[in-house]
Design a protein around this motif. Structure first.
Motif, PDB file in Angstrom:
ATOM      1  N   LYS A 150       0.827  -1.203   0.000  1.00  0.00           N
ATOM      2  CA  LYS A 150       0.000   0.000   0.000  1.00  0.00           C
ATOM      3  C   LYS A 150       0.866   1.259   0.000  1.00  0.00           C
ATOM      4  N   PHE A 151       2.177   1.051   0.123  1.00  0.00           N
ATOM      5  CA  PHE A 151       3.136   2.149   0.088  1.00  0.00           C
ATOM      6  C   PHE A 151       3.838   2.155  -1.267  1.00  0.00           C
ATOM      7  N   PRO A 152       4.340   3.300  -1.695  1.00  0.00           N
ATOM      8  CA  PRO A 152       5.004   3.381  -3.011  1.00  0.00           C
ATOM      9  C   PRO A 152       6.213   2.444  -3.103  1.00  0.00           C
ATOM     10  N   LEU A 153       6.347   1.791  -4.251  1.00  0.00           N
ATOM     11  CA  LEU A 153       7.476   0.918  -4.551  1.00  0.00           C
ATOM     12  C   LEU A 153       8.157   1.408  -5.819  1.00  0.00           C
ATOM     13  N   ASN A 154       9.497   1.406  -5.811  1.00  0.00           N
ATOM     14  CA  ASN A 154      10.228   1.785  -7.014  1.00  0.00           C
ATOM     15  C   ASN A 154      11.605   1.132  -7.009  1.00  0.00           C
ATOM     16  N   ALA A 155      12.391   1.451  -8.037  1.00  0.00           N
ATOM     17  CA  ALA A 155      13.769   0.955  -8.172  1.00  0.00           C
ATOM     18  C   ALA A 155      13.827  -0.566  -8.102  1.00  0.00           C
ATOM     19  N   VAL A 156      13.037  -1.204  -8.921  1.00  0.00           N
ATOM     20  CA  VAL A 156      12.966  -2.661  -8.906  1.00  0.00           C
ATOM     21  C   VAL A 156      14.204  -3.262  -9.560  1.00  0.00           C
ATOM     22  N   GLU A 157      14.705  -4.347  -8.959  1.00  0.00           N
ATOM     23  CA  GLU A 157      15.833  -5.089  -9.527  1.00  0.00           C
ATOM     24  C   GLU A 157      15.566  -6.575  -9.368  1.00  0.00           C
ATOM     25  N   THR A 158      15.748  -7.325 -10.431  1.00  0.00           N
ATOM     26  CA  THR A 158      15.618  -8.776 -10.380  1.00  0.00           C
ATOM     27  C   THR A 158      17.000  -9.414 -10.420  1.00  0.00           C
ATOM     28  N   ALA A 166      12.862  -4.185  -4.222  1.00  0.00           N
ATOM     29  CA  ALA A 166      12.155  -2.938  -4.501  1.00  0.00           C
ATOM     30  C   ALA A 166      12.308  -2.021  -3.297  1.00  0.00           C
ATOM     31  N   ASP A 167      12.385  -0.731  -3.546  1.00  0.00           N
ATOM     32  CA  ASP A 167      12.524   0.257  -2.479  1.00  0.00           C
ATOM     33  C   ASP A 167      11.150   0.789  -2.095  1.00  0.00           C
ATOM     34  N   LEU A 168      10.821   0.645  -0.830  1.00  0.00           N
ATOM     35  CA  LEU A 168       9.535   1.080  -0.302  1.00  0.00           C
ATOM     36  C   LEU A 168       9.687   2.429   0.373  1.00  0.00           C
ATOM     37  N   ILE A 206      13.063  -3.758   0.181  1.00  0.00           N
ATOM     38  CA  ILE A 206      12.369  -5.025   0.388  1.00  0.00           C
ATOM     39  C   ILE A 206      12.969  -6.074  -0.544  1.00  0.00           C
ATOM     40  N   GLY A 207      13.378  -7.200  -0.007  1.00  0.00           N
ATOM     41  CA  GLY A 207      13.913  -8.292  -0.800  1.00  0.00           C
ATOM     42  C   GLY A 207      13.045  -9.535  -0.671  1.00  0.00           C
ATOM     43  N   ASN A 208      12.826 -10.205  -1.770  1.00  0.00           N
ATOM     44  CA  ASN A 208      11.993 -11.410  -1.803  1.00  0.00           C
ATOM     45  C   ASN A 208      12.723 -12.443  -2.659  1.00  0.00           C
ATOM     46  N   CYS A 209      12.937 -13.645  -2.122  1.00  0.00           N
ATOM     47  CA  CYS A 209      13.704 -14.646  -2.870  1.00  0.00           C
ATOM     48  C   CYS A 209      13.077 -16.024  -2.755  1.00  0.00           C
ATOM     49  N   HIS A 210      13.409 -16.862  -3.708  1.00  0.00           N
ATOM     50  CA  HIS A 210      13.022 -18.270  -3.693  1.00  0.00           C
ATOM     51  C   HIS A 210      14.231 -19.059  -4.160  1.00  0.00           C
ATOM     52  N   LEU A 211      14.876 -19.758  -3.220  1.00  0.00           N
ATOM     53  CA  LEU A 211      16.075 -20.518  -3.548  1.00  0.00           C
ATOM     54  C   LEU A 211      15.708 -21.885  -4.128  1.00  0.00           C
ATOM     55  N   GLN A 212      16.698 -22.534  -4.671  1.00  0.00           N
ATOM     56  CA  GLN A 212      16.526 -23.818  -5.353  1.00  0.00           C
ATOM     57  C   GLN A 212      15.743 -24.808  -4.495  1.00  0.00           C
ATOM     58  N   THR A 213      14.788 -25.473  -5.108  1.00  0.00           N
ATOM     59  CA  THR A 213      13.961 -26.446  -4.402  1.00  0.00           C
ATOM     60  C   THR A 213      14.790 -27.630  -3.910  1.00  0.00           C
ATOM     61  N   THR A 214      14.261 -28.339  -2.915  1.00  0.00           N
ATOM     62  CA  THR A 214      14.923 -29.556  -2.435  1.00  0.00           C
ATOM     63  C   THR A 214      14.663 -30.737  -3.363  1.00  0.00           C
ATOM     64  N   ASN A 215      13.561 -30.666  -4.138  1.00  0.00           N
ATOM     65  CA  ASN A 215      13.097 -31.774  -4.988  1.00  0.00           C
ATOM     66  C   ASN A 215      12.556 -32.950  -4.183  1.00  0.00           C
ATOM     67  N   TRP A 216      12.299 -32.739  -2.876  1.00  0.00           N
ATOM     68  CA  TRP A 216      11.801 -33.839  -2.054  1.00  0.00           C
ATOM     69  C   TRP A 216      10.445 -34.344  -2.545  1.00  0.00           C
ATOM     70  N   PRO A 221      21.798   0.758   0.080  1.00  0.00           N
ATOM     71  CA  PRO A 221      22.064   1.960   0.873  1.00  0.00           C
ATOM     72  C   PRO A 221      21.018   2.181   1.969  1.00  0.00           C
ATOM     73  N   PHE A 222      19.982   1.338   1.995  1.00  0.00           N
ATOM     74  CA  PHE A 222      18.873   1.522   2.926  1.00  0.00           C
ATOM     75  C   PHE A 222      18.759   0.340   3.886  1.00  0.00           C
ATOM     76  N   PRO A 223      18.054   0.528   5.002  1.00  0.00           N
ATOM     77  CA  PRO A 223      17.724  -0.625   5.851  1.00  0.00           C
ATOM     78  C   PRO A 223      16.968  -1.656   5.026  1.00  0.00           C
ATOM     79  N   MET A 224      17.143  -2.942   5.377  1.00  0.00           N
ATOM     80  CA  MET A 224      16.580  -4.011   4.560  1.00  0.00           C
ATOM     81  C   MET A 224      15.560  -4.842   5.308  1.00  0.00           C
TER      82      MET A 224
END
Length: 352
Positions: free
Chosen positions: A180-188, A201-203, A212-222, A268-271
């Protein structure tokens, strides 16, 4: 006199039990090495990290039996248990609940499993309704289906105003950040030769900037390999093949964690970093990505922490980390919903 020098043979069963107790205690005591030794170097310690719940229970049982029998061997499992105090604080917490009315960011991270419930029924509307009921104002999603677009997210998650989505690649899951807050400077951040990735993305919140960082690491394949283990034919080969596949994924996650840490260090910002790590708190990926950041569960969680509903609900593999003196985690919890094989992780943050 002859009786004093009478030969008393050691029972083989007793000797084997003592050897097992010592080996299990030694293996458990070395579990901390999983935090520091990259799986690209050696993967064995990552396996110890995965087996740690069973190893801890075994040592506790050996310790109780040793005390009952007044055996000095009980010192071995005791040392192993004390050596893993760092692990206990990552899975069990008892923090007071803060005043959530003063929270600025009501945050959630959720692996939505392609918005598929049982029988592949769509869960998108149910998840959106649940997120609204929790008054979440910033949301990170993992495993958003490849065909999903920002327009579709906007049509369902109507309470959010800003939407960020990773670049759509054919047949690959996506990551999303909604706020609900502005987001910009997106990097993949794309990981080499793998479909997994991370998005930043910077909030903007009043005069504050938060990355804000969001990640999905390699699956276990279990989930993929466990079905092949059930038939009795060629059981040894099938288990060895499954172990090799999962070990290779440990190595991939280690390299992805290194790549992600480099990107995070340039902020450069808190994460506020979150995602599905597909690893336990006693792993290299957890330790590498967390770095000097704080674990929201350790700061404000209560009870036994788990986020993965399979494997007897033993593992917390979805994490929320934060950094900066401005941040204060006030209330960590997981949602009691069954829209995915993961639980949603919800955290209220206060920006001082």
């Amino acid at each position: 006199m002859a009786q004093e020098f009478e030969f008393r043979p050691i029972r083989i069963s007793q000797l084997l039990i003592k050897i097992v107790v010592i080996l299990v205690a030694l293996m458990t005591s070395l579990s901390f090495l999983a935090l520091f030794i990259p799986p690209q170097t050696t993967v064995v310690f990552q396996w110890i990290g995965v087996l740690l719940p069973a190893l801890v229970c075994s040592n506790l049982l050996f310790f109780i039996i040793g005390l009952y029998k007044r055996s000095w061997y009980s010192i071995c499992p005791l040392i192993a248990l004390l050596a893993n105090f760092h692990y206990f604080t990552k899975i069990i917490q008892a923090n007071p609940i803060g005043n959530v009315e003063t929270a600025n960011i009501r945050f959630a991270s959720y692996n939505v499993r392609e918005f598929k419930m049982i029988y592949n029924l769509s869960s998108m509307q149910q998840i959106a309704s649940y997120i609204d009921s929790q008054q979440v104002n910033t949301l990170c999603l993992q495993e958003v289906p490849a065909h999903c677009s920002i327009a579709e997210l906007k049509s369902v998650f109507t309470k959010f105003h800003y939407f960020m989505l990773t670049e759509n690649k054919e047949g690959q899951h996506q990551l999303a950040i909604l706020s609900k807050f502005p987001l910009n400077a997106v990097e993949t951040i794309s990981f080499d030769e793998r479909p997994n990735c991370a998005i930043f993305a910077d909030l903007s919140l009043k005069k504050n900037k938060i990355r804000i960082g969001n990640c999905h690491l390699q699956t276990t394949n279990w989930n993929q390999v466990k079905g092949d283990l059930l038939p009795a034919e060629n059981a040894g080969y099938k288990w060895w093949s499954a172990i090799k596949t999962m070990s290779a994924n440990f190595r991939l996650r280690g390299a992805q964690a290194d790549r992600l840490r480099e990107a995070m260090d340039s902020s450069p910002f808190p994460m506020l970093m979150c995602g599905d790590f597909n690893n336990s708190p006693n792993s290299y990926s957890y330790h590498k990505i967390k770095g000097n950041m704080k674990d929201a569960f350790c700061e404000s969680g209560n009870g036994y922490g788990y986020t993965y509903t399979n494997l007897m609900k033993l593992f917390r593999i979805d994490f929320v980390f934060f950094s900066g003196p401005e941040f204060q985690a006030m209330n960590y919890r997981t949602g009691d919903v069954d829209y995915s094989d993961h639980l949603p992780v919800l955290v209220d943050f206060k920006i001082n």
